[in-house]
Design a protein around this motif. Structure first.
Motif, PDB file in Angstrom:
ATOM      1  N   TYR A  69       5.792   5.732  11.287  1.00 15.14           N
ATOM      2  CA  TYR A  69       6.109   5.938   9.873  1.00 15.14           C
ATOM      3  C   TYR A  69       7.429   5.272   9.499  1.00 15.14           C
ATOM      4  N   MET A  70       8.426   5.382  10.367  1.00 12.90           N
ATOM      5  CA  MET A  70       9.692   4.711  10.073  1.00 12.90           C
ATOM      6  C   MET A  70       9.485   3.198  10.032  1.00 12.90           C
ATOM      7  N   GLY A  71       8.694   2.668  10.970  1.00 15.84           N
ATOM      8  CA  GLY A  71       8.432   1.230  10.989  1.00 15.84           C
ATOM      9  C   GLY A  71       7.699   0.764   9.752  1.00 15.84           C
ATOM     10  N   VAL A  72       6.682   1.516   9.333  1.00 16.62           N
ATOM     11  CA  VAL A  72       5.944   1.154   8.117  1.00 16.62           C
ATOM     12  C   VAL A  72       6.872   1.151   6.910  1.00 16.62           C
ATOM     13  N   GLY A  73       7.719   2.170   6.797  1.00 21.22           N
ATOM     14  CA  GLY A  73       8.645   2.241   5.671  1.00 21.22           C
ATOM     15  C   GLY A  73       9.569   1.043   5.614  1.00 21.22           C
ATOM     16  N   TYR A  74      10.071   0.620   6.782  1.00 20.18           N
ATOM     17  CA  TYR A  74      10.963  -0.551   6.795  1.00 20.18           C
ATOM     18  C   TYR A  74      10.208  -1.801   6.365  1.00 20.18           C
ATOM     19  N   GLY A 112       9.356  -1.779   2.529  1.00 21.68           N
ATOM     20  CA  GLY A 112      10.551  -1.891   1.709  1.00 21.68           C
ATOM     21  C   GLY A 112      10.830  -0.654   0.870  1.00 21.68           C
ATOM     22  N   PRO A 113      12.033  -0.585   0.281  1.00 27.41           N
ATOM     23  CA  PRO A 113      12.473   0.637  -0.400  1.00 27.41           C
ATOM     24  C   PRO A 113      11.719   0.945  -1.683  1.00 27.41           C
ATOM     25  N   ARG A 114      11.291  -0.082  -2.416  1.00 24.93           N
ATOM     26  CA  ARG A 114      10.644   0.209  -3.707  1.00 24.93           C
ATOM     27  C   ARG A 114       9.293   0.892  -3.504  1.00 24.93           C
ATOM     28  N   ILE A 115       8.425   0.289  -2.696  1.00 28.53           N
ATOM     29  CA  ILE A 115       7.107   0.877  -2.480  1.00 28.53           C
ATOM     30  C   ILE A 115       7.239   2.230  -1.786  1.00 28.53           C
ATOM     31  N   ALA A 116       8.140   2.322  -0.797  1.00 23.74           N
ATOM     32  CA  ALA A 116       8.347   3.590  -0.091  1.00 23.74           C
ATOM     33  C   ALA A 116       8.848   4.671  -1.050  1.00 23.74           C
ATOM     34  N   GLY A 117       9.720   4.286  -1.985  1.00 20.15           N
ATOM     35  CA  GLY A 117      10.240   5.241  -2.962  1.00 20.15           C
ATOM     36  C   GLY A 117       9.164   5.748  -3.906  1.00 20.15           C
ATOM     37  N   VAL A 145      12.253   7.155   4.543  1.00 18.36           N
ATOM     38  CA  VAL A 145      13.477   6.959   5.343  1.00 18.36           C
ATOM     39  C   VAL A 145      13.528   5.525   5.866  1.00 18.36           C
ATOM     40  N   GLY A 146      12.399   5.030   6.391  1.00 19.19           N
ATOM     41  CA  GLY A 146      12.359   3.641   6.844  1.00 19.19           C
ATOM     42  C   GLY A 146      12.625   2.666   5.718  1.00 19.19           C
ATOM     43  N   GLY A 147      12.046   2.919   4.539  1.00 17.64           N
ATOM     44  CA  GLY A 147      12.292   2.052   3.390  1.00 17.64           C
ATOM     45  C   GLY A 147      13.744   2.077   2.950  1.00 17.64           C
ATOM     46  N   GLY A 156      23.019  -8.877   1.250  1.00 14.98           N
ATOM     47  CA  GLY A 156      22.903  -9.667   0.032  1.00 14.98           C
ATOM     48  C   GLY A 156      21.504 -10.172  -0.228  1.00 14.98           C
ATOM     49  N   ALA A 157      20.505  -9.709   0.572  1.00 16.59           N
ATOM     50  CA  ALA A 157      19.118 -10.148   0.381  1.00 16.59           C
ATOM     51  C   ALA A 157      18.498  -9.364  -0.760  1.00 16.59           C
ATOM     52  N   LYS A 158      17.436  -9.915  -1.329  1.00 12.94           N
ATOM     53  CA  LYS A 158      16.712  -9.240  -2.386  1.00 12.94           C
ATOM     54  C   LYS A 158      15.920  -8.091  -1.788  1.00 12.94           C
ATOM     55  N   ALA A 159      16.186  -6.878  -2.238  1.00 13.46           N
ATOM     56  CA  ALA A 159      15.502  -5.710  -1.691  1.00 13.46           C
ATOM     57  C   ALA A 159      14.060  -5.664  -2.160  1.00 13.46           C
ATOM     58  N   GLY A 160      13.265  -5.021  -1.404  1.00 12.04           N
ATOM     59  CA  GLY A 160      11.883  -4.804  -1.807  1.00 12.04           C
ATOM     60  C   GLY A 160      10.928  -5.114  -0.695  1.00 12.04           C
TER      61      GLY A 160
END
Length: 687
Positions: free
Chosen positions: A229-234, A237-242, A586-588, A599-603
């Motif tokens: 689950y942590m790996g999938v979240g990473y 990315g944060p937007r979809i995980a959120g 959490v991964g996201g 400085g990378a584009k998140a998502g």
């Protein structure tokens, strides 16, 4: 378009057309088939638990480079064949798990008190549908390869395919990527063994408020703190995980406490009896139901299964349909563009090595063979004439959605392929056709699911196949060898997927009710898409849905869409337990922090990130899912399962640390894994 043609003319593959190096070798085929078995089985596990999958091409490419070096070395084209064969397992497994568990949730047969589709949820049915659907996706990509991969080279980037080509080319120069992926793999295996066998790490630590609380009853915060689950979240990315976790927050911290405050326990119990979760109001039963006290020991779970899953199913259906409507202009344009490219000489023969495809006749004859195989096999739903119609529908819908899927993933990546929406559209069209010809009985529900399932498998595999063919185009592979390799990969994956589904389901007879209980459909393996497909079919053919709850979900999805957020991700989050979406978040969040600091584009979310963090995360996913699958296989035999259970030391730890201390230990271990992922993700890596 002119720019795209010019870029095709300028394209020079990494391996020149006139080069003659090892490619379709026995070593590459065997290793690719092995990876297909492994990632096919592990994807079944992940898709049943989390309702989503991650691309397998890049991790397979990375692992192949290092493994073949140990076996005497390899060429870049051999490594490409390995990832081509191996990645078929992931896409086939996704298509199977997203639809075929629906057999278990169709209308209930009054005589057996089981779903009318339960008899088709067998190894041979799943194997056949997976094999035929996967082959359909590959065969229909044969004439489309030159139209979409070659002629549209400048217009369709195919992000995962391009990233995989980059990995293969970089793999010629060093093994740092493989070391990172293996580090994640072995860390996850060690963590999962501690969690699933020794039970040193609590599986689902959490906190539930008292059911009798007047302020906030049955509110739940918990997390299944697993490496996958942590790996999938990473990776997503944060937007979809959120967005995923927001659906869970609403369900478990909003809807469930509200229903607990307003609805009496007896009413909840009656709803559970109606749905088949409780046998009798007068007897103790599931979720701690106590008829004497008129209360539940697990009120939060009782409400979840009585109401929230139906609300979530309505939201997922609406989310998929909204996604389909939004992509409808792209779908129409993609289909027209693909046909135009096909008519414009895309199927012309070529003697160049990098332009040799399987003959077009293979697609035509293969499609006709599929129709007749469907009609002749007695263990598929329906009679001969009905199964013949199913085969025709599958070929027609399959060709349309394979074309659409291939072009869409070329633009936005496999992760954004609206396969659920395409499947929903297929099921709706099939059910409306059935209604038009008078096929409204329960017996026709499994037939409709067969059509939707095979089209889903074909579309999912077509998206992954397109990325593989793009990789081959960039590195200079021979398309014919890739297409043969994909057919091998489909066959190997189909062999293991049906067995894995059966093992994870592990149906048992409930001694209290005499009913067969399945693991699929419970909190252990929610299978949200499969449940949704069955819900849609029942609603259209049997008219037995609790529409008041389904419509709440529909308008939740509409509200989220009006807010400018992806309704499908939110809906899946509302359907799944919070214990699934919270660790993914959490991964996201770790990915978001790393992106912000670098400085990378998140998502993210397209699977085309080949940094150290993503490679370690893919290792976490592979290690966690593989261990979970192996543990499930060990429990298939009673003696071995009993021995494995005897290794459990959770009671000793709980006695020593207390129940709270044991859960805190698990959370601390999960935090250590998150910190390690963060530190590795911050490490620069040269490709």
């Amino acid at each position: 378009m002119a720019e795209g043609v010019a870029r095709v003319a300028d394209h020079k593959p990494y391996v020149a057309d006139d080069a003659r190096i090892a490619e379709f070798t026995p070593k590459a085929v065997i290793v690719g088939a092995l990876f297909g078995l492994i990632f096919g089985a592990s994807t079944v596990y992940l898709a049943l638990k989390a309702g989503l999958t991650v691309s397998a091409s890049i991790p397979i490419a990375v692992l192949s480079i290092s493994l073949l070096k140990k076996l005497g070395g390899s060429t870049i084209l051999e490594n490409n064949i390995v990832q081509t064969i191996g990645s078929a397992g992931e896409s086939i497994a996704a298509g199977v798990v997203f639809t075929l568990p629906g057999f278990l949730f169709l209308a209930v047969d009054p005589a057996s008190r089981q779903s009318v589709g339960a008899g088709y949820f067998t190894y041979w049915t799943i194997f056949t549908l997976a094999l035929l659907g996967g082959m359909l996706g590959v065969l229909m990509m044969v004439p489309l390869r030159r139209a979409l991969i070659v002629k549209e080279h400048g217009n369709l980037p195919y992000p995962e395919g391009a990233a995989c080509a980059q990995v293969l080319i970089a793999g010629e120069r060093g093994g740092e990527m493989a070391r990172t992926a293996y580090m994640g793999l072995f860390f996850a295996i060690g963590y999962a063994l501690l969690q699933q066998i020794l039970k040193v790490i609590a599986e689902v630590p959490g906190y539930v408020t008292r059911a009798t609380s007047r302020v906030f009853p049955a509110a739940t915060v918990n997390a299944s703190i697993t490496p996958e689950y942590m790996g999938v979240g990473y990776i997503i990315g944060p937007r979809i995980a959120g967005v995923l976790v927001s659906g869970g927050v609403l369900a478990w911290l909003g809807i469930i406490p509200l229903i607990a405050s307003l609805v009496p326990a007896d009413t909840i119990a009656s709803q559970l009896v109606k749905l088949g979760y409780l046998a009798d109001l007068a007897k103790p039963g599931a979720y701690g139901w106590d008829p004497a006290a008129h209360s539940f020991g697990q009120l939060n779970r009782a409400i979840y299964f009585a109401y929230v899953r139906q609300i979530g199913a309505g939201a997922v259906a609406a989310g998929g349909f909204i996604t389909l409507l939004k992509t409808l202009p792209t779908i129409v344009a993609s289909f027209k563009g693909s046909l135009a490219s096909l008519r414009g000489g895309a199927g012309a023969a070529s003697t160049a090595r990098t332009e040799r495809d399987l003959p077009l006749g293979v697609t035509v004859l293969g499609s006709l063979a599929l129709v007749f195989i469907m009609a002749l096999l007695p263990f598929l739903p329906g009679i001969f004439g009905g199964r013949l119609l199913l085969g025709v529908l599958i070929v027609v819908f399959g060709f349309f959605f394979v074309t659409v899927a291939s072009r869409i993933v070329g633009l936005i990546g496999t992760s954004s392929n609206p396969v659920s929406g395409m499947t929903i559209a297929t099921l709706m069209a099939t059910c409306l056709l059935f209604l038009g010809i008078g096929w409204t009985g329960d017996v026709y529900q499994p037939m409709a699911l067969c059509v939707g399932g095979m089209v889903c498998i074909a579309a999912a595999n077509a998206g992954a196949t397109s990325q593989d063919l793009k990789t081959g185009f960039l590195v200079g592979a021979t398309p014919r060898y890739q297409q043969i390799g994909l057919l091998i990969g489909v066959t190997v994956a189909a062999l293991v997927i049906g067995f894995t589904v059966q093992v994870l389901d592990k149906a048992t007879v409930d001694t209290a009710t005499g009913l067969v209980r399945h693991q699929i459909g419970t909190e252990a393996f929610p299978a949200p898409q499969g449940t949704l497909m069955a819900t849609l079919i029942r609603g259209l053919l049997a008219h037995n849905l609790d529409w008041q709850f389904v419509l709440v979900g529909v308008f939740l999805a509409v509200t989220i869409e009006l807010c400018g957020v992806s309704p499908l991700s939110f809906a899946v989050g509302a359907y799944l337990p919070l214990s699934t979406t919270l660790p993914i978040f959490v991964g996201g969040a770790i990915k978001g922090i790393v992106d912000r600091q670098s400085g990378a584009k998140a998502g993210g979310g397209h699977g085309d990130d080949v940094g150290a963090g993503s490679l370690f995360a893919t290792g976490l996913v592979a290690g966690g899912t593989l261990t979970g699958t192996i543990v499930a296989f060990l429990h298939w035999g009673d003696k071995v399962g009993t021995f494995v259970d005897s290794l459990d030391i959770s009671d000793k730890l709980t006695h020593a640390l207390g129940a709270g201390g044991y859960q805190i230990l698990g959370v601390a271990c999960f935090a250590v894994m998150g910190l390690l992922l963060y530190r590795i993700a911050r490490r620069p890596m040269q490709l």
